[in-house]
Design a protein around this motif. Structure first.
Motif, PDB file in Angstrom:
ATOM      1  N   VAL A 124       0.835  -1.204   0.000  1.00 20.70           N
ATOM      2  CA  VAL A 124       0.000   0.000   0.000  1.00 20.70           C
ATOM      3  C   VAL A 124       0.870   1.255   0.000  1.00 20.70           C
ATOM      4  N   SER A 125       1.921   1.248   0.820  1.00 22.38           N
ATOM      5  CA  SER A 125       2.807   2.414   0.890  1.00 22.38           C
ATOM      6  C   SER A 125       3.483   2.689  -0.449  1.00 22.38           C
ATOM      7  N   ALA A 126       3.863   1.624  -1.168  1.00 18.41           N
ATOM      8  CA  ALA A 126       4.538   1.796  -2.449  1.00 18.41           C
ATOM      9  C   ALA A 126       3.646   2.489  -3.468  1.00 18.41           C
ATOM     10  N   LEU A 127       2.349   2.274  -3.354  1.00 18.82           N
ATOM     11  CA  LEU A 127       1.427   2.840  -4.333  1.00 18.82           C
ATOM     12  C   LEU A 127       0.837   4.176  -3.913  1.00 18.82           C
ATOM     13  N   THR A 128       0.787   4.443  -2.609  1.00 17.94           N
ATOM     14  CA  THR A 128       0.147   5.671  -2.124  1.00 17.94           C
ATOM     15  C   THR A 128       1.133   6.682  -1.559  1.00 17.94           C
ATOM     16  N   GLY A 129       2.328   6.206  -1.163  1.00 10.51           N
ATOM     17  CA  GLY A 129       3.287   7.096  -0.523  1.00 10.51           C
ATOM     18  C   GLY A 129       2.939   7.417   0.917  1.00 10.51           C
ATOM     19  N   GLY A 130       1.872   6.816   1.446  1.00  3.43           N
ATOM     20  CA  GLY A 130       1.449   7.082   2.818  1.00  3.43           C
ATOM     21  C   GLY A 130       1.842   5.964   3.752  1.00  3.43           C
ATOM     22  N   GLY A 131       1.501   6.119   5.018  1.00  5.61           N
ATOM     23  CA  GLY A 131       1.791   5.101   6.019  1.00  5.61           C
ATOM     24  C   GLY A 131       2.463   5.698   7.237  1.00  5.61           C
ATOM     25  N   LEU A 132       2.636   4.854   8.230  1.00  2.00           N
ATOM     26  CA  LEU A 132       3.300   5.276   9.458  1.00  2.00           C
ATOM     27  C   LEU A 132       4.814   5.182   9.318  1.00  2.00           C
ATOM     28  N   ALA A 133       5.522   5.910  10.166  1.00  2.00           N
ATOM     29  CA  ALA A 133       6.984   5.823  10.213  1.00  2.00           C
ATOM     30  C   ALA A 133       7.348   4.691  11.169  1.00  2.00           C
ATOM     31  N   TYR A 134       7.187   3.453  10.696  1.00  2.00           N
ATOM     32  CA  TYR A 134       7.442   2.289  11.537  1.00  2.00           C
ATOM     33  C   TYR A 134       8.918   2.218  11.925  1.00  2.00           C
ATOM     34  N   ARG A 135       9.168   1.841  13.167  1.00  2.00           N
ATOM     35  CA  ARG A 135      10.541   1.743  13.667  1.00  2.00           C
ATOM     36  C   ARG A 135      11.040   0.302  13.601  1.00  2.00           C
ATOM     37  N   THR A 136      12.342   0.153  13.432  1.00  2.00           N
ATOM     38  CA  THR A 136      12.941  -1.167  13.388  1.00  2.00           C
ATOM     39  C   THR A 136      13.088  -1.726  14.800  1.00  2.00           C
ATOM     40  N   ALA A 137      13.313  -3.037  14.888  1.00  2.00           N
ATOM     41  CA  ALA A 137      13.548  -3.657  16.189  1.00  2.00           C
ATOM     42  C   ALA A 137      14.786  -3.064  16.849  1.00  2.00           C
ATOM     43  N   LYS A 138      15.811  -2.781  16.051  1.00  2.00           N
ATOM     44  CA  LYS A 138      17.034  -2.188  16.599  1.00  2.00           C
ATOM     45  C   LYS A 138      16.752  -0.811  17.181  1.00  2.00           C
TER      46      LYS A 138
END
Length: 254
Positions: free
Chosen positions: A153-167
């Protein structure tokens, strides 16, 4: 670019999805079981005077708590006041409505949370607030979503949350008084018959509260569906939606 988190929109969207959330949240249900399995194997702890669940929602994780733990009091907190209706029957439980980043947290021996912390505006500050209320020798165990979540979805809309990595989450936990005891991450890719079914699933679980959001016009919906199918269709004709669950168990540093 990822949108900013609008807590008012989050509250409204999840409030509207309460009737459909539990039925549609298969990934979140799997995450809840994984979290408690990870906690048990890492700590062997079962007895607590008080347990607090942050972002209890309609009770996917909450339902499992009495099966896994012995406790005198269970405090349940959620941004959506209407969630109270799902917890009125629970023994030794108390529901509080409020933002977990702002509400006065109770003192507890165990803080639990499932698929919630990705909505935190400042997870480092939240971890610090939890550490202040955590009893000596207490634990924080939670799941959240990593950067690969909803990548189609993000690839097509450019939207989404700023998800953080486990690190990144590990660093924030260590900086706020925790020692990470166990961690697990994986990719889950449920399959859907069409891109429209993908969007229906997201709506049913309230995962649409990122702003700014471009309205779903008929033309935009058709273009999205065509691009999604063209880029991501599987050999069996279905389309995937990626989730990147991260589970962490941390103990308060002595």
């Amino acid at each position: 670019m990822p949108g900013e988190i609008d807590k008012n929109a989050v509250r409204k969207r999840f409030g509207r999805s309460l009737a459909t959330y539990n039925g549609a949240a298969a990934v979140q249900r799997e995450m809840a079981g994984t979290l408690l399995d990870l906690f048990t194997s890492a700590t062997l702890e079962r007895q607590f005077a008080e347990i607090t669940e942050l972002g209890c929602g309609a009770g996917i994780l909450t339902d499992l708590i009495p099966e896994r733990f012995d406790y005198a009091r269970l405090t349940l907190i959620d941004l959506v006041p209407e969630c109270a209706q799902f917890h009125e029957h629970r023994s030794n439980a108390h529901f509080l409505a409020g933002d977990i980043e702002e509400i006065d947290l109770p003192e507890s021996g165990l803080f639990l949370s499932n698929a919630v912390f990705q909505w935190a505006a400042d997870p480092g500050r939240l971890f610090g607030r939890i550490a202040e209320k955590l009893n000596r020798g207490g634990y924080l165990a939670f799941t959240t979503f990593g950067p690969e979540t909803l990548r189609e979805v993000s690839a097509l809309t450019g939207g989404g949350l700023a998800y953080r990595t486990a690190k990144e989450l590990n660093v924030l936990l260590e900086a706020n008084g925790f020692e990470v005891l166990a961690a697990r991450e994986e990719l889950l890719t449920p399959e859907f018959d069409s891109p429209l079914d993908v969007l229906k699933s997201l709506k049913a679980t309230g995962v649409t509260a990122v702003s700014p959001a471009e309205p779903w016009s008929r033309r935009r919906l058709a273009a999205f569906s065509e691009a999604y199918t063209g880029n991501f269709r599987l050999p069996n004709g279905k389309v995937p939606l990626t989730y990147h669950p991260i589970a962490l168990v941390a103990g308060k540093k002595q």
